[in-house]
Design a protein around this motif. Structure first.
Motif, PDB file in Angstrom:
ATOM      1  N   GLY A   1      10.248 -62.175 -16.135  1.00 41.49           N
ATOM      2  CA  GLY A   1      11.189 -61.962 -15.040  1.00 41.49           C
ATOM      3  C   GLY A   1      12.276 -60.935 -15.327  1.00 41.49           C
ATOM      4  N   THR A   2      12.417 -60.511 -16.576  1.00 42.39           N
ATOM      5  CA  THR A   2      13.396 -59.474 -16.909  1.00 42.39           C
ATOM      6  C   THR A   2      12.993 -58.188 -16.201  1.00 42.39           C
ATOM      7  OG1 THR A   2      13.706 -60.457 -19.096  1.00 42.39           O
ATOM      8  CG2 THR A   2      14.516 -58.216 -18.790  1.00 42.39           C
ATOM      9  N   THR A   3      13.960 -57.518 -15.590  1.00 41.19           N
ATOM     10  CA  THR A   3      13.665 -56.244 -14.931  1.00 41.19           C
ATOM     11  C   THR A   3      14.258 -55.099 -15.751  1.00 41.19           C
ATOM     12  OG1 THR A   3      15.640 -56.345 -13.535  1.00 41.19           O
ATOM     13  CG2 THR A   3      13.590 -57.245 -12.624  1.00 41.19           C
ATOM     14  N   TYR A   4      13.631 -53.951 -15.648  1.00 43.61           N
ATOM     15  CA  TYR A   4      14.065 -52.745 -16.343  1.00 43.61           C
ATOM     16  C   TYR A   4      14.075 -51.598 -15.348  1.00 43.61           C
ATOM     17  CZ  TYR A   4      12.967 -55.484 -20.468  1.00 43.61           C
ATOM     18  OH  TYR A   4      12.929 -56.484 -21.410  1.00 43.61           O
ATOM     19  N   ASP A   5      15.154 -50.837 -15.336  1.00 41.01           N
ATOM     20  CA  ASP A   5      15.228 -49.614 -14.544  1.00 41.01           C
ATOM     21  C   ASP A   5      14.874 -48.460 -15.469  1.00 41.01           C
ATOM     22  OD1 ASP A   5      16.068 -50.868 -12.158  1.00 41.01           O
ATOM     23  OD2 ASP A   5      18.123 -50.962 -12.914  1.00 41.01           O
ATOM     24  N   TYR A   6      13.703 -47.874 -15.229  1.00 41.44           N
ATOM     25  CA  TYR A   6      13.213 -46.761 -16.046  1.00 41.44           C
ATOM     26  C   TYR A   6      13.555 -45.441 -15.372  1.00 41.44           C
ATOM     27  CZ  TYR A   6      10.202 -49.012 -19.554  1.00 41.44           C
ATOM     28  OH  TYR A   6       9.718 -49.720 -20.634  1.00 41.44           O
TER      29      TYR A   6
END
Length: 134
Positions: free
Chosen positions: A58-63
């Protein structure tokens, strides 16, 4: 006689100038320069752009994936990672975090326009990727 020598000299110079004024014939062979193919994402667009990646936990990352082969990923958990990336063929994403080891993923398109990235080293490690810009 002196006049005749001067005329001959002028004519000789004129003849030399006529051939010198013509451009030389140069044959050139053209060779094609190799063109580096742009890295393409599994969605058919260039690989670079901005993405939202949601990991299995569920962790989100903005790439922010840049055309120069670098990226920055900022996680909802406060992490901030920079590194390099490659995508030799669409759907074959590899990234190397600064100071870390390369990790590669196989990407497949989903019907909703997102795609699934499955770790080649650990098939249980699956993330959903959404292009948000680019």
């Amino acid at each position: 006689m002196k006049k005749m020598a001067t005329i001959v000299a002028v004519l000789a110079l004129a003849a030399c100038n006529d051939t010198a004024s013509e451009p030389p014939v140069v044959e050139e062979t053209m060779t094609a320069e190799p063109v580096e193919a742009a890295a393409m994402g599994v969605d058919g667009n260039p690989s670079w752009g901005k993405y939202k990646v949601t990991a299995g936990d569920g962790t989100t990352y903005d790439y922010d994936v840049r055309e120069d082969g670098t990226y920055t990923a900022v996680g909802s958990d406060g992490s901030n990672v920079t590194g390099t990336w490659t995508e030799a063929t669409p759907g074959a994403w590899c990234e190397t975090p600064e100071g870390g080891e390369e990790a590669c993923y196989t990407e497949t398109m989903n019907e909703d326009g997102t795609w699934t990235a499955t770790s080649n080293a650990d098939p249980a490690n699956v993330a959903t990727v959404e292009r948000v810009e680019g």
